[in-house]
Enzyme design. Structure first.
Site, PDB file in Angstrom:
ATOM      1  N   ALA A 141      61.792 -71.533 -87.550  1.00  0.00           N
ATOM      2  CA  ALA A 141      60.932 -70.350 -87.624  1.00  0.00           C
ATOM      3  C   ALA A 141      61.668 -69.190 -86.961  1.00  0.00           C
ATOM      4  O   ALA A 141      62.502 -69.393 -86.075  1.00  0.00           O
ATOM      5  CB  ALA A 141      59.623 -70.635 -86.903  1.00  0.00           C
TER       6      ALA A 141
ATOM      7  N   GLY B  71      61.534 -75.660 -87.839  1.00  0.00           N
ATOM      8  CA  GLY B  71      60.800 -75.498 -89.100  1.00  0.00           C
ATOM      9  C   GLY B  71      61.680 -75.734 -90.317  1.00  0.00           C
ATOM     10  O   GLY B  71      61.177 -76.094 -91.384  1.00  0.00           O
TER      11      GLY B  71
ATOM     12  N   GLU C 177      61.702 -79.366 -90.779  1.00  0.00           N
ATOM     13  CA  GLU C 177      60.360 -79.749 -91.232  1.00  0.00           C
ATOM     14  C   GLU C 177      60.149 -79.397 -92.708  1.00  0.00           C
ATOM     15  O   GLU C 177      59.542 -80.158 -93.462  1.00  0.00           O
ATOM     16  CB  GLU C 177      59.314 -79.064 -90.341  1.00  0.00           C
ATOM     17  CG  GLU C 177      59.382 -79.613 -88.913  1.00  0.00           C
ATOM     18  CD  GLU C 177      58.571 -78.804 -87.916  1.00  0.00           C
ATOM     19  OE1 GLU C 177      58.766 -77.569 -87.842  1.00  0.00           O
ATOM     20  OE2 GLU C 177      57.725 -79.397 -87.228  1.00  0.00           O
TER      21      GLU C 177
ATOM     22  N   GLU D 100      62.742 -77.435 -80.679  1.00  0.00           N
ATOM     23  CA  GLU D 100      61.671 -76.598 -80.121  1.00  0.00           C
ATOM     24  C   GLU D 100      61.515 -76.764 -78.615  1.00  0.00           C
ATOM     25  O   GLU D 100      61.142 -75.822 -77.913  1.00  0.00           O
ATOM     26  CB  GLU D 100      60.331 -76.924 -80.808  1.00  0.00           C
ATOM     27  CG  GLU D 100      60.248 -76.459 -82.256  1.00  0.00           C
ATOM     28  CD  GLU D 100      60.754 -77.458 -83.276  1.00  0.00           C
ATOM     29  OE1 GLU D 100      61.477 -78.413 -82.897  1.00  0.00           O
ATOM     30  OE2 GLU D 100      60.438 -77.291 -84.471  1.00  0.00           O
TER      31      GLU D 100
HETATM   32  C1  HXC Z   1      65.667 -65.969 -85.462  1.00  0.00           C
HETATM   33  C2  HXC Z   1      67.814 -66.741 -85.577  1.00  0.00           C
HETATM   34  C3  HXC Z   1      67.372 -68.076 -85.583  1.00  0.00           C
HETATM   35  C4  HXC Z   1      65.949 -68.302 -85.525  1.00  0.00           C
HETATM   36  C5  HXC Z   1      69.516 -68.111 -85.676  1.00  0.00           C
HETATM   37  N1  HXC Z   1      69.156 -66.804 -85.632  1.00  0.00           N
HETATM   38  N2  HXC Z   1      68.449 -68.907 -85.635  1.00  0.00           N
HETATM   39  N3  HXC Z   1      66.981 -65.698 -85.511  1.00  0.00           N
HETATM   40  N4  HXC Z   1      65.153 -67.203 -85.450  1.00  0.00           N
HETATM   41  N5  HXC Z   1      65.427 -69.531 -85.557  1.00  0.00           N
HETATM   42  C6  HXC Z   1      70.031 -65.629 -85.672  1.00  0.00           C
HETATM   43  C7  HXC Z   1      70.752 -65.417 -84.351  1.00  0.00           C
HETATM   44  O1  HXC Z   1      69.934 -64.727 -83.425  1.00  0.00           O
HETATM   45  C8  HXC Z   1      71.938 -64.583 -84.801  1.00  0.00           C
HETATM   46  O2  HXC Z   1      71.517 -63.252 -84.991  1.00  0.00           O
HETATM   47  C9  HXC Z   1      72.255 -65.161 -86.179  1.00  0.00           C
HETATM   48  O3  HXC Z   1      71.067 -65.826 -86.609  1.00  0.00           O
HETATM   49  C10 HXC Z   1      73.378 -66.180 -86.116  1.00  0.00           C
HETATM   50  O4  HXC Z   1      73.040 -67.155 -85.154  1.00  0.00           O
HETATM   51  P1  HXC Z   1      74.009 -67.550 -83.946  1.00  0.00           P
HETATM   52  O5  HXC Z   1      73.170 -68.142 -82.872  1.00  0.00           O
HETATM   53  O6  HXC Z   1      74.880 -66.392 -83.567  1.00  0.00           O
HETATM   54  O7  HXC Z   1      74.921 -68.650 -84.643  1.00  0.00           O
HETATM   55  P2  HXC Z   1      75.632 -69.906 -83.984  1.00  0.00           P
HETATM   56  O8  HXC Z   1      76.258 -69.521 -82.678  1.00  0.00           O
HETATM   57  O9  HXC Z   1      76.482 -70.490 -85.048  1.00  0.00           O
HETATM   58  O10 HXC Z   1      74.459 -70.929 -83.616  1.00  0.00           O
HETATM   59  C11 HXC Z   1      73.702 -71.528 -84.627  1.00  0.00           C
HETATM   60  C12 HXC Z   1      72.422 -72.212 -84.035  1.00  0.00           C
HETATM   61  C13 HXC Z   1      71.640 -71.167 -83.199  1.00  0.00           C
HETATM   62  C14 HXC Z   1      72.846 -73.396 -83.180  1.00  0.00           C
HETATM   63  C15 HXC Z   1      71.608 -72.715 -85.227  1.00  0.00           C
HETATM   64  O11 HXC Z   1      71.466 -69.975 -83.971  1.00  0.00           O
HETATM   65  C16 HXC Z   1      70.292 -71.649 -82.771  1.00  0.00           C
HETATM   66  O12 HXC Z   1      70.156 -72.451 -81.851  1.00  0.00           O
HETATM   67  N6  HXC Z   1      69.229 -71.127 -83.412  1.00  0.00           N
HETATM   68  C17 HXC Z   1      67.851 -71.410 -83.055  1.00  0.00           C
HETATM   69  C18 HXC Z   1      67.444 -72.771 -83.569  1.00  0.00           C
HETATM   70  C19 HXC Z   1      66.035 -73.127 -83.151  1.00  0.00           C
HETATM   71  O13 HXC Z   1      65.708 -73.171 -81.951  1.00  0.00           O
HETATM   72  N7  HXC Z   1      65.148 -73.414 -84.111  1.00  0.00           N
HETATM   73  C20 HXC Z   1      63.770 -73.778 -83.864  1.00  0.00           C
HETATM   74  C21 HXC Z   1      62.865 -72.572 -83.903  1.00  0.00           C
HETATM   75  S1  HXC Z   1      61.213 -72.968 -83.495  1.00  0.00           S
HETATM   76  P3  HXC Z   1      72.418 -62.012 -84.461  1.00  0.00           P
HETATM   77  O14 HXC Z   1      71.568 -60.806 -84.708  1.00  0.00           O
HETATM   78  O15 HXC Z   1      72.720 -62.290 -83.037  1.00  0.00           O
HETATM   79  O16 HXC Z   1      73.645 -62.073 -85.345  1.00  0.00           O
HETATM   80  C22 HXC Z   1      60.526 -73.572 -84.909  1.00  0.00           C
HETATM   81  C23 HXC Z   1      59.090 -73.977 -84.823  1.00  0.00           C
HETATM   82  C24 HXC Z   1      58.443 -74.070 -86.177  1.00  0.00           C
HETATM   83  O17 HXC Z   1      61.164 -73.661 -85.914  1.00  0.00           O
HETATM   84  C25 HXC Z   1      56.971 -74.251 -86.040  1.00  0.00           C
HETATM   85  C26 HXC Z   1      56.208 -73.528 -87.133  1.00  0.00           C
HETATM   86  C27 HXC Z   1      54.700 -73.701 -87.061  1.00  0.00           C
END
Ligand code: HXC
Length: 258
Positions: free
Chosen positions: A65, A109, A112, A132
């Site tokens: 998400a 997400g 999922e 998460e």
């Molecule tokens: C918003 C995101 C994002 C996310 C990545 N980006 N994941 N933005 N939401 N989930 C953005 C980063 O901010 C960055 O933007 C660009 O994408 C590239 O990501 P980087 O982090 O620079 O890339 P990298 O170093 O290769 O790392 C990749 C990664 C990391 C390991 C996947 O991005 C990461 O940990 N992302 C978050 C993953 C996460 O926690 N997902 C769960 C979310 S909670 P900029 O502007 O800096 O270039 C969820 C709950 C769902 O999903 C429930 C629903 C009801």
């Protein structure tokens, strides 16, 4: 059909839906989830389409998400808004078979969403995870439930509690994905698979899907009864007659979805 956060294409009888917010690793915004739901409606309505592939790009299927949209929500926003849930669940309401073609990150997400599909084909660089916990929250689109059913308690618990990722090989060993293919073969393989399914009797495909899904909802005895009824029902279709006659005649079956 015009979309801003996804792409929608037809490849013979397969609909290909590509999540398309590459700058943020296909982070799932409400807009993306709404467009995905609308594209699935289109695919379901299109009689030519027999199966659907959902994919991302080489770096990410979806990294979860969109955290920047989510971070300031409060309980009332998420609860009353049923955050992402209703439209995301459009995938599981699809009657047509849906394949997730996953390369790169499928996190939170994103993992999922892939698990809501009927099966997952993974590229060698795929990485699955429910991170998460690192954000102070827990999976909210079925991660604790579907991952547990797919890979068992030990791995699901470890992944949800530590946030560690599983690579494609481990995901295949654990039963999360049906197979692992080379990165550059992923789309071709998923689309070809969708077209194989689309070439069969649609009635039989829907029934097979319904019956496998029933295994997760009921007891073995009830599931076996359900399957038997659907099996019997196929004998009322022209496609069953055609399929069996074609075998006897040593020719390709021509299914008409009747
Ligand atoms: C918003 C995101 C994002 C996310 C990545 N980006 N994941 N933005 N939401 N989930 C953005 C980063 O901010 C960055 O933007 C660009 O994408 C590239 O990501 P980087 O982090 O620079 O890339 P990298 O170093 O290769 O790392 C990749 C990664 C990391 C390991 C996947 O991005 C990461 O940990 N992302 C978050 C993953 C996460 O926690 N997902 C769960 C979310 S909670 P900029 O502007 O800096 O270039 C969820 C709950 C769902 O999903 C429930 C629903 C009801």
């Amino acid at each position: 059909m015009s979309f801003e956060t996804i792409l929608y294409q037809l490849h013979e009888r397969a609909a290909l839906i590509t999540l398309n917010r590459p700058d943020v690793l296909n982070a799932l915004s409400s807009a993306l989830i709404s467009e995905l739901a609308r594209a699935l409606d289109d695919a379901e309505r299109d009689d030519e389409v027999g199966a659907i592939v959902v994919t991302g790009n080489q770096k990410a299927f979806a990294a979860g998400a969109d955290i920047s949209h989510m971070k300031d929500l409060d309980l009332v926003d998420t609860y009353l808004g049923d955050f992402l849930r209703d439209e995301a669940e459009r995938i599981e309401r699809c009657r047509k078979p849906v394949i997730a073609a996953v390369a790169g990150y499928a996190l939170g997400g994103g993992c999922e969403l892939a698990m809501m599909c009927d099966f997952i084909i993974a590229a060698r660089n795929a990485k699955f995870g429910q991170p998460e916990i690192k954000l102070g929250t827990i999976p909210g689109l079925g991660g604790t439930q579907r991952l547990t059913r797919a890979v068992g308690k030990a791995k699901a618990m470890e992944m949800c509690l530590t946030g560690r990722m599983m690579d494609a090989e481990e995901a295949e060993r654990a039963g999360l994905v049906t197979r692992v293919v080379d990165n550059d073969a992923l789309l071709e393989d998923a689309i070809a698979t969708a077209n194989v399914i689309a070439g069969y009797s649609r009635v039989a495909a829907y029934m097979a899907k319904e019956s496998v899904n029933r295994a997760f909802e009921t007891t073995l005895l009830e599931g076996l009864r359900f399957e038997k009824r659907l099996f019997h029902a196929t004998f009322a279709t022209a496609d069953q007659k055609e399929g069996m006659q074609a075998f006897v005649d040593k020719r390709e079956a021509r299914f008409q979805n009747r």
